[in-house]
Design a protein around this motif. Structure first.
Motif, PDB file in Angstrom:
ATOM      1  N   LYS A  27      -6.130   3.865   4.667  1.00 50.02           N
ATOM      2  CA  LYS A  27      -6.883   3.113   5.652  1.00 50.02           C
ATOM      3  C   LYS A  27      -6.030   2.437   6.776  1.00 50.02           C
ATOM      4  O   LYS A  27      -4.799   2.122   6.426  1.00 50.02           O
ATOM      5  N   ASN A  48     -11.577   3.515   3.267  1.00 50.83           N
ATOM      6  CA  ASN A  48     -12.498   2.306   2.863  1.00 50.83           C
ATOM      7  C   ASN A  48     -13.634   2.301   3.792  1.00 50.83           C
ATOM      8  O   ASN A  48     -14.784   1.720   3.492  1.00 50.83           O
ATOM      9  N   SER A 197      -0.628  -0.826  -5.223  1.00 51.97           N
ATOM     10  CA  SER A 197       0.540  -0.844  -5.141  1.00 51.97           C
ATOM     11  C   SER A 197       1.293  -1.952  -6.081  1.00 51.97           C
ATOM     12  O   SER A 197       2.431  -1.792  -6.582  1.00 51.97           O
ATOM     13  N   GLY A 214      -1.687   2.281  -1.593  1.00 51.98           N
ATOM     14  CA  GLY A 214      -1.353   2.341  -0.101  1.00 51.98           C
ATOM     15  C   GLY A 214      -0.241   1.734   0.532  1.00 51.98           C
ATOM     16  O   GLY A 214       0.797   2.767   0.893  1.00 51.98           O
ATOM     17  N   SER A 215      -0.097   0.503   0.411  1.00 52.74           N
ATOM     18  CA  SER A 215       1.214  -0.119   1.170  1.00 52.74           C
ATOM     19  C   SER A 215       2.704   0.464   0.739  1.00 52.74           C
ATOM     20  O   SER A 215       3.524   0.477   1.557  1.00 52.74           O
TER      21      SER A 215
HETATM   22  C1  LIG Z   1      -6.694  -0.994   0.116  1.00 52.71           C
HETATM   23  C2  LIG Z   1      -7.104  -0.642  -1.348  1.00 52.71           C
HETATM   24  C3  LIG Z   1      -6.053  -0.003  -1.906  1.00 52.71           C
HETATM   25  C4  LIG Z   1      -4.618   0.199  -1.742  1.00 52.71           C
HETATM   26  O1  LIG Z   1      -3.972  -1.274  -1.894  1.00 52.71           O
HETATM   27  P1  LIG Z   1      -2.540  -1.310  -1.659  1.00 52.71           P
HETATM   28  O2  LIG Z   1      -2.259  -2.787  -2.031  1.00 52.71           O
HETATM   29  O3  LIG Z   1      -1.997  -1.184  -0.112  1.00 52.71           O
HETATM   30  O4  LIG Z   1      -1.887  -0.176  -2.522  1.00 52.71           O
HETATM   31  C5  LIG Z   1      -6.538   0.244  -3.427  1.00 52.71           C
HETATM   32  N1  LIG Z   1      -7.715   0.179  -3.897  1.00 52.71           N
HETATM   33  C6  LIG Z   1      -8.806  -0.237  -2.953  1.00 52.71           C
HETATM   34  C7  LIG Z   1     -10.128  -0.301  -3.532  1.00 52.71           C
HETATM   35  C8  LIG Z   1      -8.412  -0.665  -1.725  1.00 52.71           C
HETATM   36  O5  LIG Z   1      -9.416  -1.225  -0.938  1.00 52.71           O
END
Ligand SMILES: *Cc1c(COP(=O)(O)O)cnc(C)c1O
Length: 221
Positions: A27, A48, A197, A214-215
């Protein structure tokens, strides 16, 4: 920040060894970042927002498995119904019925996870156990045609207190184990989506078999 290819390869190797699936959460990141991991062989990506997802899907290779991990509004199911691989955040009967309708329209089945509220923070999203039971009772009396309920998803508290986070994951795993006993063809119940993460290692220790990261892979947002 550039895509963290080395980190990806390390995480992927460790997760493969533990038979845990990895959804790379892309995202807000450009399609070029997604392609960088695609070229390393990665196929599962999570988004998302419906509009962002449909725009990226149209530009990227058709063999990407798109996971919808945000809050899905009923009136937007139709936009992702033709291609979505797994919808993680289902928390109402109304949304399930709409997904079922769109899946039938597309002549396919759509796998979903039911989202549970396990964190201490107040949010509108996710069910408590009583609501889950109500939903399952509704499914019992009026079965879904084209939706497959594959398991549960949850997000732990945003907290540095690892005991708290662990307790929340443990609770979700206990629900997963309990409702897994209802397994049936329409209810394959084999996926527990927990861990991001900051907490994915704890989540795996507590029984997760799918993490959404993600991050760590794409840099902070
Ligand atoms: C953004 C998001 C993630 C990933 O988050 P990070 O902390 O960047 O790994 C995982 N699950 C959901 C539901 C998210 O909205």
């Amino acid at each position: 920040m550039a895509v963290q290819k080395e980190t990806y390869l390390e995480i992927k190797k460790a997760l493969d060894a533990q038979q845990v699936q990895l959804v790379a959460v892309s995202k807000t990141k450009p399609v070029s970042d997604i392609l960088a991991l695609y070229e390393l062989g990665h196929r599962d990506f999570g988004e998302n927002y419906v509009q962002e997802l449909t725009e990226k899907q149209a530009q990227l290779p058709p063999d990407i498995r798109w996971h919808f991990i945000g809050h899905l509004q009923t009136n937007k199911v139709k936009y992702i119904g033709p291609f979505v691989h797994l919808i993680h955040g289902v928390d109402s009967n109304k949304l399930l019925r709409e997904i079922d309708k769109q899946a039938q329209k597309q002549n396919r089945t759509i796998p979903v996870l039911l989202q549970m509220h396990i964190a201490r923070e107040e949010t509108k999203f996710g069910m408590n156990e009583a609501e889950l039971q109500e939903l399952l009772a509704a499914l019992g009396s009026y079965p879904l045609q084209a939706v497959r309920v594959r398991g549960l998803m949850g997000m732990a508290s945003f907290s540095t207190d690892s005991n708290l986070v662990r307790t929340e994951f443990r609770y979700l795993k206990s629900l997963y184990d309990r409702y897994r006993q209802l397994q049936s063809p329409a209810f394959p119940f084999d996926t527990l989506s927990m861990g991001m993460s900051a907490d994915y290692q704890l989540a795996i220790e507590e029984g997760s078999n799918l993490v959404r990261i993600g991050s760590l892979l794409f840099g902070s947002r």
